[in-house]
Design an enzyme around this catalytic site. Structure first.
Site, mmCIF file in Angstrom:
data_model
loop_
_atom_site.group_PDB
_atom_site.id
_atom_site.type_symbol
_atom_site.label_atom_id
_atom_site.label_comp_id
_atom_site.label_asym_id
_atom_site.label_seq_id
_atom_site.Cartn_x
_atom_site.Cartn_y
_atom_site.Cartn_z
ATOM 1 C CB SER A 126 -35.864 -69.452 -21.839
ATOM 2 O OG SER A 126 -35.404 -70.753 -21.558
ATOM 3 C CB CYS A 132 -42.939 -64.275 -25.698
ATOM 4 S SG CYS A 132 -44.564 -64.738 -26.308
ATOM 5 C CD GLU A 146 -43.126 -69.394 -32.016
ATOM 6 O OE1 GLU A 146 -42.588 -68.315 -31.691
ATOM 7 O OE2 GLU A 146 -43.347 -69.692 -33.193
ATOM 8 C CD GLU A 174 -37.760 -63.097 -22.888
ATOM 9 O OE1 GLU A 174 -37.201 -64.167 -22.585
ATOM 10 O OE2 GLU A 174 -38.806 -63.034 -23.546
ATOM 11 C CE LYS A 209 -41.493 -79.944 -18.575
ATOM 12 N NZ LYS A 209 -42.083 -79.131 -17.491
HETATM 13 P P1 NAD Z 1 -38.179 -72.166 -19.737
HETATM 14 O O1 NAD Z 1 -37.380 -72.289 -20.971
HETATM 15 O O2 NAD Z 1 -37.474 -72.082 -18.444
HETATM 16 O O3 NAD Z 1 -39.187 -73.393 -19.601
HETATM 17 C C1 NAD Z 1 -40.104 -73.721 -20.630
HETATM 18 C C2 NAD Z 1 -40.478 -75.186 -20.495
HETATM 19 O O4 NAD Z 1 -39.319 -75.976 -20.776
HETATM 20 C C3 NAD Z 1 -40.961 -75.589 -19.114
HETATM 21 O O5 NAD Z 1 -41.986 -76.554 -19.218
HETATM 22 C C4 NAD Z 1 -39.708 -76.213 -18.504
HETATM 23 O O6 NAD Z 1 -39.990 -77.122 -17.466
HETATM 24 C C5 NAD Z 1 -39.131 -76.903 -19.725
HETATM 25 N N1 NAD Z 1 -37.703 -77.234 -19.628
HETATM 26 C C6 NAD Z 1 -36.755 -76.656 -18.859
HETATM 27 N N2 NAD Z 1 -35.572 -77.272 -19.042
HETATM 28 C C7 NAD Z 1 -35.776 -78.246 -19.955
HETATM 29 C C8 NAD Z 1 -34.937 -79.222 -20.576
HETATM 30 N N3 NAD Z 1 -33.644 -79.300 -20.283
HETATM 31 N N4 NAD Z 1 -35.487 -80.056 -21.494
HETATM 32 C C9 NAD Z 1 -36.786 -79.974 -21.820
HETATM 33 N N5 NAD Z 1 -37.638 -79.067 -21.249
HETATM 34 C C10 NAD Z 1 -37.132 -78.220 -20.343
HETATM 35 O O7 NAD Z 1 -39.163 -70.900 -19.953
HETATM 36 P P2 NAD Z 1 -40.206 -70.277 -18.910
HETATM 37 O O8 NAD Z 1 -39.439 -69.544 -17.860
HETATM 38 O O9 NAD Z 1 -41.211 -71.300 -18.495
HETATM 39 O O10 NAD Z 1 -40.984 -69.245 -19.845
HETATM 40 C C11 NAD Z 1 -40.539 -67.975 -20.127
HETATM 41 C C12 NAD Z 1 -39.911 -67.912 -21.496
HETATM 42 O O11 NAD Z 1 -40.845 -68.361 -22.472
HETATM 43 C C13 NAD Z 1 -39.550 -66.506 -21.924
HETATM 44 O O12 NAD Z 1 -38.293 -66.526 -22.543
HETATM 45 C C14 NAD Z 1 -40.642 -66.144 -22.914
HETATM 46 O O13 NAD Z 1 -40.279 -65.153 -23.851
HETATM 47 C C15 NAD Z 1 -40.882 -67.457 -23.565
HETATM 48 N N6 NAD Z 1 -42.186 -67.493 -24.219
HETATM 49 C C16 NAD Z 1 -42.222 -67.467 -25.589
HETATM 50 C C17 NAD Z 1 -43.438 -67.462 -26.252
HETATM 51 C C18 NAD Z 1 -43.501 -67.444 -27.746
HETATM 52 O O14 NAD Z 1 -44.508 -67.881 -28.294
HETATM 53 N N7 NAD Z 1 -42.483 -66.971 -28.439
HETATM 54 C C19 NAD Z 1 -44.628 -67.475 -25.519
HETATM 55 C C20 NAD Z 1 -44.548 -67.493 -24.122
HETATM 56 C C21 NAD Z 1 -43.319 -67.517 -23.488
#
Ligand code: NAD
Length: 478
Positions: free
Chosen positions: A226, A281, A247, A380, A172
């Site tokens: 996140s 990130c 991650e 962040e 997803k």
């Molecule tokens: P997010 O947590 O909002 O969403 C990530 C994914 O989770 C999306 O596909 C979203 O649809 C899904 N999601 C949301 N709610 C959910 C739920 N209740 N159950 C299951 N899945 C759910 O993050 P984002 O805004 O897409 O990305 C930004 C974040 O990602 C930042 O915090 C960034 O630091 C982090 N990030 C981390 C890494 C790493 O490798 N450490 C790499 C890239 C991004």
């Protein structure tokens, strides 16, 4: 308007509704309408993956290797087109998009080799006449959940090892940027991999994310996103006794010592704080600078940042594209106000920009005279916003670098071997960079952090097998 469907059991399947994928550089440009899966479709995708698993798990590793190599080759051959799509839907520059697409291709080719190298151990038993074998087996159906900021590389670095080691996949992707994930699914669907081994379900995390995480047919979840969402997923997986890998966010420090090469320090700070619009990130959002070089560093950053060109992600000469979405832009601008109200000095940028096209443009922002305790240095932001913290010496810089709930990447700019060596040893981050930006890593070595940034085994490189396989110990009486 072109419609793009989910891939379930080898069939392109219409969604229960469709969502528009909009170019953040030009809001009048709609890339396409992407299917939104519902809970029933997620269940169908999991069922298809479960059905395909016995054959894929025990089938020929040569067939797996060939398919992964084919996928990698097609991505690399089409990197310009895929990189352009990436820049159009996510907002990083075309050059960055092409680089990310090429990296995704390289990852598939790397795991085409890795699946042939999955080895075990043979040991003598402590009991005479018995042999012990330790082997690795696939886990089953894995659910992959990915964020919007690396729309092709992160799906690639989860899908490739999952398939290489014999698992079936339901992915997803982030609902903001489904285009690259769909293009990747299209390539995978033509690679010779049997129907059901790989499934794509697009849609909002709040609607179908929980369904995938809690489905009893899913054996493991690999999530990037996140820290808030990751923490909730970890709880759900613990309750269901599922393997989980997370991650998450970062608040990465870049230390600059008095003895640093000033130009190099400024360049790596600018690269990792602001390129890709700061939406990495691994971005450096805390620039921790010792007092001897502090005034020169601020002056040089002002001069360098004045040359950064913010513009349409696809336009020639753009250094930094738009912020990816309205809500992310509001968050970034909100933190500018928070920083000012906390007493930090807004030294450069931080305002919304009006350009030729209507997009989510923002001038990269630098706060000076910021304190470690301020929210802009604790939370962040995930945008083109960095703040400078002045410190007395190396010891204070190291303490400040480690004083964070996150621990993904940390950098130091110094010409001192003593301080570089000490920092590598004592940084509490999962990845440490000496005279290099905190962002920018290789695909064949482990990636991941500590504390609130990561949970579970590392991703990428050889280490990916820790998560995507399960160990079996077998005893044989000779
Ligand atoms: P997010 O947590 O909002 O969403 C990530 C994914 O989770 C999306 O596909 C979203 O649809 C899904 N999601 C949301 N709610 C959910 C739920 N209740 N159950 C299951 N899945 C759910 O993050 P984002 O805004 O897409 O990305 C930004 C974040 O990602 C930042 O915090 C960034 O630091 C982090 N990030 C981390 C890494 C790493 O490798 N450490 C790499 C890239 C991004």
């Amino acid at each position: 308007m072109t419609r793009f469907d989910n891939l379930i059991a080898g069939q392109w399947t219409a969604g229960s509704s469709y969502s528009r994928n909009i170019n953040p550089s030009d809001l009048s440009d709609v890339i396409g309408e992407y299917a939104q899966a519902d809970a029933a479709q997620v269940a169908l995708a999991v069922a298809a993956a479960q059905k395909a698993f016995p054959f894929w798990a025990t089938g020929s590793v040569q067939a797996r290797s060939d398919a992964l190599d084919k996928i990698g080759n097609e991505i690399i051959a089409r990197k310009d087109e895929l990189g352009t799509l990436l820049a159009r839907e996510e907002g990083k520059t075309k050059a960055e998009g092409i680089g990310e697409a090429a990296r995704a291709g390289a990852i598939f080719k790397f795991f085409a080799g890795e699946c042939l190298r999955l080895s075990g151990e043979v040991l003598p038993s402590v009991r005479p006449g018995i042999g012990v074998e330790i082997t690795r087996e696939p886990i089953g159906v894995v659910g992959l959940i990915t964020p919007w900021n690396f729309p092709i590389a992160i799906p690639a670095w989860k899908i490739a090892p999952a398939l290489a080691f014999g698992n079936c996949v339901v992915i997803k992707p982030a609902d903001l940027v489904p285009g690259c994930a769909w293009a990747l699914a299209d390539i995978i669907s033509r690679s010779g991999i049997p129907a059901g081994v790989f499934n794509l379900v697009m849609g909002r995390g709040s609607v179908i994310g929980d369904v995938l995480v809690n489905h009893p047919g899913v054996a493991a979840i690999s999530f990037t996103g996140s820290t808030g969402v990751g923490g909730r997923i970890a709880l759900q997986c613990a309750q269901n006794l599922k393997k989980v890998q997370l991650e998450m966010g970062g608040k990465n420090p870049q230390v600059v010592l008095d003895d640093a090469d000033l130009n190099q320090a400024v360049e790596l700070a600018v690269q990792s704080a602001f390129y890709s619009t700061g939406q990495r990130c691994t971005a450096s959002s805390r620039l921790i600078v010792t007092e001897g070089i502090y005034p020169k560093f601020i002056a040089a950053m002002r001069e360098r940042m004045a040359k950064i060109k913010v513009g349409d992600a696809l336009a020639q000469g753009t250094d930094i594209g738009p912020v990816s979405s309205q809500s992310q832009l509001e968050q970034d601008l909100g933190y500018i106000e928070i920083g000012k109200s906390e007493g930090a000095t807004l030294a450069v940028g931080g305002e919304r920009l009006k350009l030729a096209t209507d997009g989510f443009y923002m001038a990269p922002a630098l706060f000076s005279e910021s304190a470690a305790s301020m929210r802009i240095n604790r939370e962040e932001i995930f945008g083109p916003v960095a703040s400078v913290i002045r410190v007395k010496d190396y010891e204070e810089a190291l303490a400040m670098a480690n004083d964070t709930p996150f621990g993904l990447s940390a950098g130091i700019a110094t010409t001192s071997l003593k301080y570089a060596t000490h920092f590598k040893r004592h940084s509490q981050a999962g990845m440490v960079m000496v005279n290099l930006p905190t962002a920018g890593v290789d695909y064949h070595v482990p990636f991941g952090g500590r504390k609130g940034s990561s949970y579970g085994p590392r991703e990428q490189g050889r280490y990916a097998q820790e998560f995507f396989t399960v160990v079996k110990t077998a005893y044989t009486l000779a």
